[in-house]
Design an enzyme around this catalytic site. Sequence first.
Site, mmCIF file in Angstrom:
data_model
loop_
_atom_site.group_PDB
_atom_site.id
_atom_site.type_symbol
_atom_site.label_atom_id
_atom_site.label_comp_id
_atom_site.label_asym_id
_atom_site.label_seq_id
_atom_site.Cartn_x
_atom_site.Cartn_y
_atom_site.Cartn_z
ATOM 1 N N CYS A 287 36.092 45.465 42.948
ATOM 2 C CA CYS A 287 35.602 44.187 43.483
ATOM 3 C C CYS A 287 36.086 42.980 42.692
ATOM 4 O O CYS A 287 36.055 41.859 43.193
ATOM 5 C CB CYS A 287 34.080 44.194 43.548
ATOM 6 N N HIS B 35 32.100 36.650 44.208
ATOM 7 C CA HIS B 35 32.262 37.904 44.943
ATOM 8 C C HIS B 35 31.009 38.121 45.780
ATOM 9 O O HIS B 35 29.883 37.999 45.292
ATOM 10 C CB HIS B 35 32.451 39.052 43.951
ATOM 11 N N ASN C 15 30.026 43.353 51.735
ATOM 12 C CA ASN C 15 30.837 43.410 50.517
ATOM 13 C C ASN C 15 32.208 43.966 50.894
ATOM 14 O O ASN C 15 32.347 45.157 51.180
ATOM 15 C CB ASN C 15 30.147 44.297 49.482
#
Length: 325
Positions: A115, A252, A282
């Site tokens: 990520c 993020h 996500n």
Amino acid sequence: MTAIRSVVLGCGSYLPERVLTNAELAQRIDTSDDWIVQRTGISERHIAADDEFTSHLAINAARAALADAKIDAQSIDLIVLATSTPDNTFPATAVAVQHALGINHGVAFDLQAVCSGFVFALTTADNFLRAGHHKRALVIGAETFSRILDWNDRGTCVLFGDGAGAVVLEAQQQSGTTDDRGVLTTHLRSDGRHKSKLFVDGGPGSTKTVGYLRMEGREVFKHAVGMITDVIVDAFNATGFTADDINWFIPHQANKRIIDASAHKLHIAPQKVVLTVDKHGNTSAASIPLALSVAVKDGRVKKGDLVLFEAMGGGFTWGSALVRW
């Protein structure tokens, strides 16, 4: 004293057509829209079609970024693609993007930091450009996380989605002050002690399989806010800026609760935070450039704005980047 800065010329994104809502997930597993929204802030996510690969998403995002920058693909001599879900074990998915764009010069490679991938890729490209090795770069975050999810695990399958985002960077001579446009500072970290908290339980060198994503959600949450704020404080210390100077905070998009807690701890006003987790879920390395693209297209991010990126991912990896648009 002048300095070379990596200036953003344009950005673009791509989302698969298929939208998977919380209501649909509730028909498959023991969950509900209220349960998911309350714990994550996510309402829906995009899922790649069976014949739609990470490279396809990346190519579309790259083309959108090139169009936004109003430049020809042939002027790109560096492609850094952040992904944890490549088309193949090898070659790099970046090479497929390079070929699709008709580029047969320069260099293209993948980068894997989960990520945190986009921040790591942005930092890598920035270092290449500032060193004078390349002139223009495509930095891409692209993922098809739906391919590595255990759809019976409600603790993980509700969180992730597919997508891609990209930026075009150009090396430009600037004044060497914090008033410059471009990447002003980046800060990266990793700590392998935390591997078991967020990982995929497969790989060609171990199980000879792709595997599924596994996560200790509470442990990740516990570490996330502290790690995120650590690298942002580093960015402030390196530039002299404070939270008050930031025009936009584009984190993020993992979980709204983590984003809210991080912004609160850093004293970043809620109205400065760009949130897309509700519509995208996500998307790992794609989440920051996807959110950036939304904020640029709707007119929030304007030339001269100070934009702060941050991310944390499996490994653990984490990092920040401060960019003047």
